[in-house]
Design an enzyme around this catalytic site. Sequence first.
Site, mmCIF file in Angstrom:
data_model
loop_
_atom_site.group_PDB
_atom_site.id
_atom_site.type_symbol
_atom_site.label_atom_id
_atom_site.label_comp_id
_atom_site.label_asym_id
_atom_site.label_seq_id
_atom_site.Cartn_x
_atom_site.Cartn_y
_atom_site.Cartn_z
ATOM 1 N N HIS A 106 -64.541 14.486 24.740
ATOM 2 C CA HIS A 106 -65.439 15.211 23.835
ATOM 3 C C HIS A 106 -65.897 14.343 22.667
ATOM 4 O O HIS A 106 -66.912 14.637 22.037
ATOM 5 C CB HIS A 106 -64.784 16.510 23.331
ATOM 6 C CG HIS A 106 -63.737 16.334 22.286
ATOM 7 N ND1 HIS A 106 -62.381 16.389 22.554
ATOM 8 C CD2 HIS A 106 -63.828 16.120 20.948
ATOM 9 C CE1 HIS A 106 -61.705 16.222 21.441
ATOM 10 N NE2 HIS A 106 -62.554 16.046 20.452
ATOM 11 N N ASP A 136 -60.415 16.069 29.363
ATOM 12 C CA ASP A 136 -60.748 15.561 28.030
ATOM 13 C C ASP A 136 -60.257 14.128 27.832
ATOM 14 O O ASP A 136 -59.731 13.769 26.783
ATOM 15 C CB ASP A 136 -60.184 16.476 26.935
ATOM 16 C CG ASP A 136 -60.892 16.264 25.592
ATOM 17 O OD1 ASP A 136 -61.991 15.678 25.600
ATOM 18 O OD2 ASP A 136 -60.345 16.671 24.552
ATOM 19 N N GLY A 210 -61.963 13.870 13.525
ATOM 20 C CA GLY A 210 -62.000 12.412 13.490
ATOM 21 C C GLY A 210 -60.733 11.791 14.062
ATOM 22 O O GLY A 210 -60.709 10.635 14.446
ATOM 23 N N ASN A 211 -59.639 12.589 14.109
ATOM 24 C CA ASN A 211 -58.402 12.123 14.732
ATOM 25 C C ASN A 211 -58.481 12.169 16.257
ATOM 26 O O ASN A 211 -57.679 11.521 16.944
ATOM 27 C CB ASN A 211 -57.209 12.969 14.299
ATOM 28 C CG ASN A 211 -56.534 12.463 13.045
ATOM 29 O OD1 ASN A 211 -56.634 13.083 11.995
ATOM 30 N ND2 ASN A 211 -55.855 11.340 13.137
ATOM 31 N N SER A 212 -59.397 12.954 16.790
ATOM 32 C CA SER A 212 -59.480 13.135 18.237
ATOM 33 C C SER A 212 -59.580 11.793 18.955
ATOM 34 O O SER A 212 -60.391 10.943 18.591
ATOM 35 C CB SER A 212 -60.695 13.987 18.598
ATOM 36 O OG SER A 212 -60.542 15.303 18.145
ATOM 37 N N LEU A 264 -55.805 23.250 47.275
ATOM 38 C CA LEU A 264 -54.625 23.424 48.114
ATOM 39 C C LEU A 264 -54.994 23.845 49.517
ATOM 40 O O LEU A 264 -54.156 23.805 50.424
ATOM 41 C CB LEU A 264 -53.679 24.463 47.498
ATOM 42 C CG LEU A 264 -53.159 24.154 46.088
ATOM 43 C CD1 LEU A 264 -52.183 25.226 45.641
ATOM 44 C CD2 LEU A 264 -52.514 22.780 46.026
ATOM 45 N N GLY A 265 -56.267 24.272 49.705
ATOM 46 C CA GLY A 265 -56.716 24.664 51.029
ATOM 47 C C GLY A 265 -56.558 26.136 51.316
ATOM 48 O O GLY A 265 -56.238 26.530 52.442
#
Length: 448
Positions: A106, A136, A210-212, A264-265
Site C-alpha cells: 500500500h 500487503d 509513514g512507518n508502514s 483446496l479444490g
Amino acid sequence: MPRFKILLFALLAVVIAQPSFAARDDSLRVTPVVRAVQKTAPAVVNISVTRIVERGVSPFGQMFGGQGFDMFFDNFPTQKRKYRSQSTGSGVIINGRRGLVLTNAHVLSGGSDIKVRMINGEEYPAEIVGSDADFDIAVLKIKGAGNLPQVAMGDSSDIYIGETVIAIGNPFGYTHTVTTGVVSALKRTVKSKEGAYTDFIQTDAAINPGNSGGPLLNIMGDLIGINSFIQARAEGIGFAIPINRAKRVVKELLESGKVSPVWLGLSGQDLDQGSASYFGLSRVYGMLVTDVHKDTPAAYAGLKPGDIILKINGIEVEDKAGYLGLLRVQTRSEDVDLEVLHNGKVRNIVVRPQSLESRQVRAQAWSRWGMVVDKDSRGRGMLVSKVRKNSASAKLGLQPGDKIHQIGNHRVDSQKDFLDSFLRYRMNHKVMLKVQRGRNFYYVKLNS
C-alpha cells in the site's frame, strides 16, 4: 610569607579537598536496543512515492479559486486536471548486493515515481519488482546502487509474547525514528471490508503514518516483521506482518513478479439455521462442502461433500465468503490447518494448497460463468469477446461487445482484475455486474 604564596597554598588545598571523579564510562548507556539500532538503521530507507491524481474542476471553479468552489457549480460540466501527489513510507534492505527493499504494497499503490533515501541522505530511483495487495507486501529494486547495508533476517516462529521489539521508520517525514515496545500478542486477525487478514504480530511500539513498510526488530536487531498498520481508534495497538510469511511472498515475487492464488479444490455454500441444527451445530457458522474436485488437495485429504469446514488455522469460518477470504492470504508453500465436521465428529486435517494458474482460473470462469473477456484498448473496462451457449452469461443476455466495468464491489480494468473477481465470487450463486452496452450502463445480476 608573600601574600601570593599564601593564596596559592589556599587554592591547592581547595583542589586537594575536592572529591575525585572517575573517567566517564558510557558503556552502560549502550544497551541492547542501542546496539540493535546501530546495527540495523543503515539498512532502513525512506520511500517517497509520487502519484498523478486526476480531478474534475469546473471552469467557474477555476475562475474563483480552483476545486474548492466547484460545490457552487455542480450543474456545469467539469474539466479534468492532473495533480502531483506525494506520500512517504518506509522500507528495509533485505539484499544489499542486489539493492532489494522490502516494504508494504500500500506504500507504493498507484505510484508513478519512486525514490529511496538512505540514512546518509543519498537518494536513488527505484522500481517495483513485484507487489501483492492481498498480502500487503512489495519488493523494490534500487537502481544505480550496490553493496548496500542489509538487515539480518530473523525467524518469526519463535517470538515471545512480552519480548522487546524495536520499530524504525519515517513517521510524518521524521526520518529514521526509533520506537520501542513489546510484542503484545501473536496470530492476530484483523477484519476489513475486503475480508479477514490473519497471523499479525501485535505490538505497542509506536507506529504512525509513514512507518508502514519499516522493520520490526527483536533485541538482537534481527528482522521479525514488517510494520503495516495501526488500530486508528486506539493507542499502542499496531500490527506487523511476520517475516516468515513475508519471506514466502518475497520468494514468489522474485520468481514471477506475483503471488499465485491458491485453492483446496472444493466448492461450498452457506448454512442457515435449519441446516446448522441438522448437522448438530449450536449456531450458524462454517461452510458446507458441496463439491470436491479430483486430484486436488481436498480430494487427497479425504474431504467429502457434506463435510463442514469450521476453522482455518484456528480462525472460525463464518461463511463461504469468510472461507475464501482466509484462503486468499495463504501461499502455496504453507500448510493449512482445517477443523472439519465429518459425519458428526470434529477432526483436524492439514492440507497444502495448490496454485491456481491463470489458465485454470479462465477455464473455471468459462465453465461457471460462460464468458471470456479481453482488454479494450479504447478505455476502461473489459470487453466481452465470447459467450458460451446456455451459460449463466448467455441466460443473462450478455453479448460479445458488451463491457464489464465492475464485478461485485471490484472494478475490472484488466485480465487480472477479472480473474481476481472470479476467485472472490466463484461460489456465489448471484453476483452483481456493472455492464456497458453502447453508451448505456446497467447493473445486472448474474445467476450461476
